[in-house]
Design an enzyme around this catalytic site. Structure first.
Site, short mmCIF file in Angstrom:
data_model
loop_
_atom_site.label_atom_id
_atom_site.label_comp_id
_atom_site.label_asym_id
_atom_site.label_seq_id
_atom_site.Cartn_x
_atom_site.Cartn_y
_atom_site.Cartn_z
NE ARG A 237 6.77 24.61 -26.47
CZ ARG A 237 7.95 25.21 -25.70
NH1 ARG A 237 8.12 24.88 -24.41
NH2 ARG A 237 8.64 26.09 -26.43
CD GLU A 266 2.59 26.39 -20.16
OE1 GLU A 266 3.23 27.37 -20.29
OE2 GLU A 266 3.43 25.22 -20.25
CG HIS A 284 6.99 26.90 -19.18
ND1 HIS A 284 6.11 26.80 -20.28
CD2 HIS A 284 7.93 26.76 -19.55
CE1 HIS A 284 6.83 26.38 -21.44
NE2 HIS A 284 7.94 26.20 -20.96
#
Length: 318
Positions: A237, A266, A284
């Site tokens: 993450r 993000e 991602h």
């Protein structure tokens, strides 16, 4: 029939499976839910199938007294965007989709290891820009991955899958840092600190879950300990890494390069990272394969089905 909200567009196979069990509302918008939409979902639906970016924080549950929604069946293994304790306090169960994501995420880690070490992104940009002068013996020399040492931070399912690929596929020595002792069934050595791992590894890979306990677990002390020839990869993450410290270390030349699939805020990617040729940036892509996303969705649907059938969902996290 129970009423369920799917918060994002999902593969057709997943939507069809959900419709065999529930009255489904499919939100045809790739953007995350906003605060008011999340509060509304708790009141209007029996269950919600959310995913990354749908920030079900404590604030969302604050005024939810006996909400209609009784389950959040998260699409994804990571659920740090959901305050599970606050959900539990509101009488709402939370499930996730482990297992389905393991191999796909490990494959992206290997992609980034190879791209960063072998300067693949830089080379691809050079060719596309028409700036490749042709082969020569000293052009774009990178790090030979085979036989090197990989250091893995977090030895859960994904960390082990990465380690196995590195060891069996590339003959790499594996060292790892884990918050608790964890013996492996393949050659691997646990080290006592993040800094010790960084100092010994040629490639450092982050594979810890997100959440308050791992927020900024990787910072300047890790980057300062890395070898000048080292590479850093994050497929976990974004907020487990102090992004500002990462940028500062890269700008100072503390290590050779980085490969990132996730970011602290993000979809915002700092301009400083985009400007550096020795940084590989992916959007991602960890689980971005159709069969994987189908498996994740079907697992989430099964969690919903089991819950409403009075069974314990296979992947209950609270």
């Amino acid at each position: 029939m129970k009423r369920v909200l799917l918060t994002r567009p999902l593969p057709d196979r997943v939507v069809e499976a959900a419709r065999t069990h529930f009255e489904v509302e499919l939100r045809d918008d790739p953007a995350p839910l906003k605060l008011g939409q999340m509060r509304g979902a708790l009141a209007l639906y029996d269950g919600v199938l959310p995913t990354l970016g749908d920030m079900f924080s404590a604030e969302v549950f604050a005024d939810a007294e006996n909400p209609r929604c009784k389950i959040l069946a998260n699409f994804g293994v990571g659920y740090n965007h959901i305050d599970a304790a606050a959900a539990r306090g509101a009488g709402i169960s939370v499930t996730n989709t482990p297992g389905a994501v393991t191999d796909a995420t490990a494959d992206i880690a290997m992609t980034l290891i190879l791209m960063s070490a072998r300067r693949a992104g830089e080379g691809e940009r050079m060719v596309r820009a028409g700036k490749w002068p042709g082969w020569n013996p000293t052009q774009m020399l990178g790090l030979h991955v085979s036989g090197k040492t990989v250091g893995i931070i977090g030895m859960g399912r994904i960390g082990q899958a990465i380690a196995q690929r590195c060891h069996y596929g590339f003959g790499m020595d594996v060292i790892y840092y884990n918050r608790s002792p964890k013996p492996m069934e393949f050659p691997a050595r646990q080290v006592e600190s993040l800094e010790a791992l960084a100092a010994q590894a040629d490639i450092v890979v982050v594979a810890v879950p997100g959440g308050a306990e791992t927020h900024h677990i990787v910072g300047s002390s890790v980057f300062e300990a890395m070898k000048p020839s080292g590479h850093f990869v994050n497929i976990a993450r974004g907020d487990v890494v102090n992004e500002a410290a990462l940028i500062a270390a890269l700008q100072a030349g503390a290590f050779a390069g980085a490969g990132l699939d996730v970011y602290e805020k993000e979809p915002i990617v700092p301009e400083a990272l985009k400007a550096m040729e020795n940084v590989t940036l992916l959007p991602h892509l960890g689980t971005a394969a159709l069969e994987v996303r189908e498996a994740m969705g079907l697992m989430a649907v099964e969690n919903l089905r089991a819950f409403f059938a009075g069974e314990i969902p296979p992947n209950l996290v609270n």
